[in-house]
Design a protein around this motif. Structure first.
Motif, short mmCIF file in Angstrom:
data_model
loop_
_atom_site.label_atom_id
_atom_site.label_comp_id
_atom_site.label_asym_id
_atom_site.label_seq_id
_atom_site.Cartn_x
_atom_site.Cartn_y
_atom_site.Cartn_z
N ASN A 190 0.80 -1.22 0.00
CA ASN A 190 0.00 0.00 0.00
C ASN A 190 0.84 1.27 0.00
O ASN A 190 0.28 2.38 -0.01
N LEU A 191 2.16 1.13 0.00
CA LEU A 191 3.01 2.31 -0.07
C LEU A 191 2.83 3.03 -1.42
O LEU A 191 2.95 4.25 -1.50
N LYS A 192 2.54 2.28 -2.46
CA LYS A 192 2.30 2.89 -3.78
C LYS A 192 1.12 3.85 -3.71
O LYS A 192 1.17 4.97 -4.23
N GLY A 193 0.04 3.41 -3.04
CA GLY A 193 -1.11 4.30 -2.87
C GLY A 193 -0.78 5.52 -2.04
O GLY A 193 -1.27 6.63 -2.34
N MET A 194 0.04 5.36 -1.02
CA MET A 194 0.45 6.50 -0.21
C MET A 194 1.29 7.48 -1.03
O MET A 194 1.12 8.70 -0.93
N LEU A 195 2.19 6.97 -1.85
CA LEU A 195 3.01 7.84 -2.69
C LEU A 195 2.16 8.65 -3.67
O LEU A 195 2.46 9.81 -3.96
N LYS A 196 1.11 8.04 -4.17
CA LYS A 196 0.26 8.72 -5.14
C LYS A 196 -0.51 9.89 -4.53
O LYS A 196 -0.78 10.88 -5.21
#
Length: 595
Positions: A190-196
């Motif tokens: 879910n880090l990808k979603g946080m980065l976005k």
């Protein structure tokens, strides 16, 4: 608003569906759960939130399949409880589902909670939703903390207070440092979603250290997710950090002891290339890509091989051709001779596309020997992948150089024991024939198209063969069909095997829309007419269906042509078989309407 009066369900049916929500019979329960939205519409918004939702919450048990269905269908009630001000009443049910031991139930519950979060106002968010996320985050059981990881990107988005956003990041950091690998995996995914959803500053100061931590994790299942984050991290960080942070961790991933981490890097390397400046990409990613193509694990080489064309296309335009010829093609040559058939099949599916990038001279010098070797490969999938991409190399050097090796490859695939392979090669015959011409087809491929594929024991192959002939007639013209195809079909219509006669009729029906009335009169009807007296009712029935197809494609069937068809149909309409009579009557009606 839809009311109970508008519902297709009677009050008794609604009552039965609600009772079945706790039924012992699993199928009955699942059927009721799939009808949650109609039930809610029938009950109305007030009864849905005051009666149905509490009833559903109380009905949650340990039956995994029922819980999974409820977690999926509960989201349908978000818009049926009376507006956003009442959506929070669904939270207890979702929280209960989020504690399930089954991952699919938890994931669906997380999706539902994220959907609810977007509907809540600020007061409801702070009073009901955030405490729920806190309970999941600090729960004793790791499965609940895993679910919490999926909620933080949306929570960060819906929270408007900047100071509280920092609290969200802090709580998420706690999950990233969890002692349980499954929780860290969920946090990493879910880090990808946080980065976005975060600013470049937050990504650099708060999230980048978490990425570094994932890349250094002792579990390769966490590190591989870190490697998969490289493209999104590159898009989130300023370009000034690409040469340090991104390049450094590309080197770490490509040399990781776990092949799964290297596989993940190979899988995202083209996406990462697109996120970086071409100069940095050529300098840092090209050596890593070459190393992946030479990896000790066939799974990694196979994955990297599928990226060869796209990666080569993304190289800097200044030295692109030289880089491909000197750095990538030696690796491609090794993959062409790789021990793994999967590696060879993967490189065969993309190697032809390199022709347009390196140009004619380099294709002839470097790629042509590889094409020829792949066409002689012992595995059919490798040869098939090459043939499927012939058009790409034809645009650069033509197919004359490949003809000698191409024909044996096609012949073997055409006679392969696996019917799916025979089916696949048929689909590419029109492409090959278009490039090599009608004479090549007549000399080398006609026998396969007519004598073998149309007579194949598998229906799907015969159908594909008919479509193939249709395409070839469109390409080579009606005169060619009259000279080559229709005489062959005439012979086939006289064979003993009824399937061959039936296939002939199917082919004639298909070809009727590619030729004019004169060809129908001269070539098609003389083949169809004798079959009206066939001993097999199915053949006679398809005579009528073939004439119907002819009439639909040639509505101006009058004069001699119409009379010829009427003579056949007049006999079939009195046939002893009822199906033959019905289809003949249908064709006659169509003929009469055109008269």
């Amino acid at each position: 608003m839809e009311t109970a009066e508008d519902s297709p369900f009677t009050p008794q049916a609604i009552g039965q569906l609600i009772d079945n929500l706790k039924a012992q019979d699993l199928d009955a329960r699942l059927a009721s759960l799939r009808s949650l939205a109609p039930i809610a519409k029938a009950l109305g918004e007030q009864r849905t939130r005051e009666e149905l939702v509490p009833y559903l919450t109380d009905s949650i048990d340990d039956e995994d399949e029922a819980m999974a269905e409820l977690a999926l269908r509960l989201s349908d009630l978000v818009d049926l409880v009376g507006g956003n001000e009442y959506v929070f009443q669904l939270l207890p049910a979702f929280e209960e589902l989020a504690s399930s031991e089954e991952a699919i139930v938890r994931n669906r519950a997380a999706d539902g909670l994220n959907k609810v979060a977007h509907k809540l106002d600020s007061r409801q968010l702070y009073e009901t939703y955030i405490p729920l996320v806190d309970r999941l985050t600090s729960a004793h059981w790791f499965s609940l903390r895993t679910t919490a990881c999926y909620l933080y990107p949306v929570l960060y988005t819906v929270v408007t207070d900047d100071d509280f956003k920092q609290n969200v990041i802090q709580a998420y950091e706690q999950l990233c440092r969890d002692t349980t690998p499954m929780v860290r995996r969920a946090a990493a995914s879910n880090l990808k979603g946080m980065l976005k959803c975060c600013s470049a500053k937050v990504a650099s100061e708060r999230l980048k250290p978490l990425f570094v931590m994932f890349m250094e994790d002792e579990q390769d299942s966490v590190r591989l997710l870190g490697a998969g984050l490289l493209p999104e991290l590159a898009r989130s960080l300023p370009a000034s950090q690409h040469s340090t942070v991104i390049a450094q961790h590309v080197d770490v991933s490509v040399n990781d002891a776990s092949w799964r981490v290297r596989y993940m890097l190979a899988d995202v390397i083209v996406e990462l290339q697109q996120a970086l400046a071409s100069e940095l990409s050529d300098m840092k990613l090209l050596p890593a890509f070459v190393q992946l193509l030479q990896d000790s694990e066939p799974e990694v080489r196979t994955c990297a091989a599928t990226k060869v064309h796209d990666f080569a296309l993304g190289l800097g335009s200044t030295d692109r051709v030289e880089s491909i010829v000197t750095r990538i093609l030696p690796c491609v040559e090794a993959l062409v001779a790789d021990d793994s058939e999967h590696c060879r099949a993967s490189i065969a599916s993309v190697i032809m596309g390199l022709s347009s990038i390196v140009g004619k001279d380099n294709t002839i010098e470097h790629l042509l020997p590889m094409f020829l070797k792949l066409l002689k490969d012992e595995h059919s999938k490798v040869r098939l992948n090459v043939i499927s991409k012939l058009e790409e190399v034809n645009q650069v050097i033509g197919l004359d150089h490949l003809t000698q090796a191409l024909l044996p490859a096609i012949e073997e695939l055409a006679q392969n024991d696996d019917w799916r392979t025979r089916l696949a090669i048929i689909e590419y015959i029109p492409v090959v024939s278009r490039q090599l011409g009608v004479q090549f087809f007549n000399d080398h491929l006609l026998e396969f198209a007519i004598k073998q594929w149309l007579r194949d024991s598998v229906y799907a192959v015969r159908t594909a063969a008919i479509d193939n002939i249709h395409s070839l007639v469109t390409e080579f013209g009606v005169q060619w069909a009259e000279e080559v195809i229709f005489p062959a079909l005439d012979l086939m219509s006289k064979e003993m095997h009824f399937v061959h006669r039936l296939t002939t009729l199917f082919a004639l029906a298909s070809l009727s829309d590619t030729v004019g009335p004169s060809t129908i009169k001269k070539c098609i009807l003389p083949i169809v007419t004798p079959l009206q007296a066939d001993s097999i009712p199915n053949i006679r029935m398809n005579v009528a269906k073939t004439l119907t197809a002819v009439l639909k494609t040639s509505p101006d069937a009058t004069g001699d042509l119409g009379n010829m068809m009427r003579a056949v149909l007049d006999k079939l309409v009195d046939d002893s078989d009822c199906d033959v009579r019905d289809f003949a009557a249908e064709a006659l009606a169509l003929l009469d309407s055109e008269a």
